[in-house]
Design an enzyme around this catalytic site. Structure first.
Site, PDB file in Angstrom:
ATOM      1  CE1 TYR A 117       5.525 -32.406 -17.163  1.00  0.00           C
ATOM      2  CE2 TYR A 117       4.974 -34.466 -16.069  1.00  0.00           C
ATOM      3  CZ  TYR A 117       5.566 -33.783 -17.115  1.00  0.00           C
ATOM      4  OH  TYR A 117       6.186 -34.478 -18.130  1.00  0.00           O
TER       5      TYR A 117
ATOM      6  CD  GLU B 125       5.518 -32.302 -20.744  1.00  0.00           C
ATOM      7  OE1 GLU B 125       6.470 -32.982 -20.326  1.00  0.00           O
ATOM      8  OE2 GLU B 125       5.666 -31.234 -21.385  1.00  0.00           O
TER       9      GLU B 125
END
Ligand code: GDP
Ligand code: MN
Length: 378
Positions: free
Chosen positions: A101, A189
Site C-alpha cells: 500500500y 493512493e
C-alpha cells in the site's frame, strides 16, 4: 472531486508511474473487444467512486474475451455502496507476487502532506491501521524541502529488502508525491502496489481525490468530473456559486461566510442539535443566491427547520431579507424558519421580513436554541 480508477491510472501513468494498459467499456460487447485486443487473461473492474469493489464482486478475472463479456454484463448496472456501475475498466491481469500500500494525503495534525506505506496491501487500510498499526509507516513531508531521496528510500525499505524492488518503489513514491503536489490532490493512493512475478513494481489500483479549491491550477481536470455521479444538491450549489456540504442532521443552515457557518454548526451541536448541512452563501449581496440556497436546503427531506444566520458586512441584510421573501413566494415553505441577522442594513431587513410575516432576531444564541428546539419538536 473524486476520480475514477481509470482516470487516476491515466494521471499516474503520465506522472511516470508504471501502470498496466487498459481501456473502459460501457457495454459487455465493448469489454469483449478490449479483452480481445489485450489478449491473455484480463481483469474486468467496476468503475465507481468507492473502494472495496473486489469484495463486492466488482473485480473479476477473465481468461477469455467471452468471459470478459459475461463478467462485464454482470458488473455493469451493479450497485456498489450506492453507486451504480456504468463503466468497467478492462486491463491485463498481472501475476502478483506481493501486494503493498502506498499513499500521499493531507494530514491535518501536522498540516503537511504525509506519505503512508504498508506491506499489507490490497486490503482495507483502515482495518490495518486499527488492528496492526505497526504495519504502517508514515512520513510527514516538510514542504520547504519536498520528499528527499533518502526519505523515499527509507520508506521503500519498509516495504522491500531486495535492492531492485527498493529502488523501483523509491522512484514510484517520489513520483507519487510530485503528482500529489502538482495535481492539487487531497489523496493519491495506490492499493495494491504490486510486485509482479517478473520482479516489477506496479500500481494496479489507484484512487485520487482532487481538492476543489486547487482546481483553478489545473483547469483541464474539470473535464474529469462526472456530473451523473455527483449529489444533485452539491452540483446545484456549485452552479449557484455556493459552497454546500450535506450532513446528517436536521437543522438546515444558511449562513454567510465559512467561518460563521462553522461557528453556527458548532453552536447547533452545543445546544444539542445536529446540522443538516454546511452552506455558505458567500460575501456578496445577491438575492438570487439566497433563493438558490433555500431551494437546496428545502430539497433535503431530513431538514426539519431552516436557520438563517447572517452577519451583515459586505453582505447586506436587506438583500438577504429580500431573497428570503422572494424564495418563499416562489415555493411555499413547509418547514419552520428561524432568522437571525445583524449588521449592515439590519433595520431595513427586519422591516422587510416583518411585512412578509416573518420574525427575525439579532441574537445568534437565541436563534440557534430556537432552531434546535423546533427540530426536536417536529
Ligand atoms: P478494490 O477492491 O476496489 O480496492 O479493487 P482493486 O483494484 O484493488 O482489486 C482488488 C483485488 O483484486 C486486488 O487486491 C487483487 O488481489 C485482485 N486483483 C486486481 N487486479 C488483479 C490482477 O491484475 N491480477 C490478479 N491476480 N489479481 C488482481
Ligand atoms: Mn484497491
Amino acid at each position: 472531486m473524486d476520480l475514477y480508477e481509470y482516470q487516476a491510472r491515466e494521471l499516474l501513468r503520465k506522472a511516470g508511474i508504471p501502470v498496466p494498459d487498459g481501456e473502459v467499456a460501457d457495454t459487455p460487447e465493448a469489454a469483449q473487444r478490449i479483452a480481445r485486443r489485450l489478449g491473455g487473461t484480463v481483469v474486468v473492474k467496476a468503475q465507481v467512486h468507492a473502494g472495496g469493489r473486489g469484495k463486492a464482486g466488482g473485480v473479476k478475472l477473465a481468461a477469455s474475451p467471452e468471459e470478459a463479456k459475461s463478467h462485464a454484463a454482470r458488473i455493469l448496472g451493479m450497485e456498489i455502496k450506492q453507486h451504480v456501475v456504468r463503466r468497467v475498466l478492462v486491463t491485463p491481469a498481472e501475476e502478483i507476487a506481493a501486494e503493498a500500500y502506498a499513499a500521499v494525503l493531507v494530514d491535518r495534525a501536522t498540516q503537511r502532506p504525509v506519505l503512508m506505506v504498508s506491506g499489507e496491501g490490497g486490503i482495507d487500510i483502515e482495518e490495518v491501521a486499527r488492528t496492526r498499526p505497526q504495519a504502517i509507516r508514515r512520513l510527514s513531508v516538510d514542504p520547504r524541502y519536498g520528499l528527499l531521496s533518502h526519505q523515499a528510500y527509507g520508506l521503500a525499505e519498509f516495504l522491500y529488502s531486495d535492492p531492485g524492488l527498493l529502488s523501483q518503489a523509491a522512484d514510484i513514491l517520489t513520483r507519487l508525491y510530485e503528482f500529489f503536489l502538482s495535481a492539487g490532490a487531497s489523496l493519491a493512493e495506490i492499493n495494491p502496489l504490486i510486485v509482479t512475478s517478473a520482479g516489477e513494481v506496479k500500481a494496479i489500483d489507484a484512487k485520487v481525490s482532487l481538492d476543489d479549491n486547487a482546481l483553478f491550477r489545473n483547469p483541464d481536470f474539470e473535464k474529469l468530473r462526472d456530473p451523473a455521479a455527483e449529489p444533485e444538491a452539491e452540483m446545484r450549489a456549485r452552479n449557484a456559486g455556493l459552497s454546500y456540504v450535506k450532513m446528517t442532521g436536521s437543522v438546515g443552515c444558511c449562513v454567510n461566510g465559512a467561518g460563521l457557518a462553522m461557528a453556527t454548526m458548532d453552536l447547533i451541536k452545543y445546544y444539542g442539535g445536529e446540522p443538516a448541512n454546511f452552506l455558505d452563501i458567500g460575501g456578496s449581496s445577491n438575492p438570487d443566491k439566497v433563493v438558490a440556497a433555500l431551494e437546496i436546503i428545502t430539497s433535503d427531506p431530513s431538514v426539519r427547520v431552516i436557520l438563517f444566520n447572517i452577519f451583515g458586512g459586505i453582505t447586506r441584510c436587506d438583500d438577504v431579507a429580500n431573497g428570503i421573501v422572494e424564495a418563499t413566494q416562489r415555493t411555499k415553505l413547509d418547514r419552520p424558519i428561524v432568522i437571525r441577522l445583524t449588521g449592515t442594513n439590519e433595520a431595513e431587513a427586519i422591516v422587510i421580513l416583518e411585512k412578509a410575516g416573518f420574525t427575525a432576531g439579532r441574537s445568534m444564541d437565541a436563534a440557534v436554541m430556537k432552531a434546535v428546539e423546533l427540530a426536536g419538536a417536529a
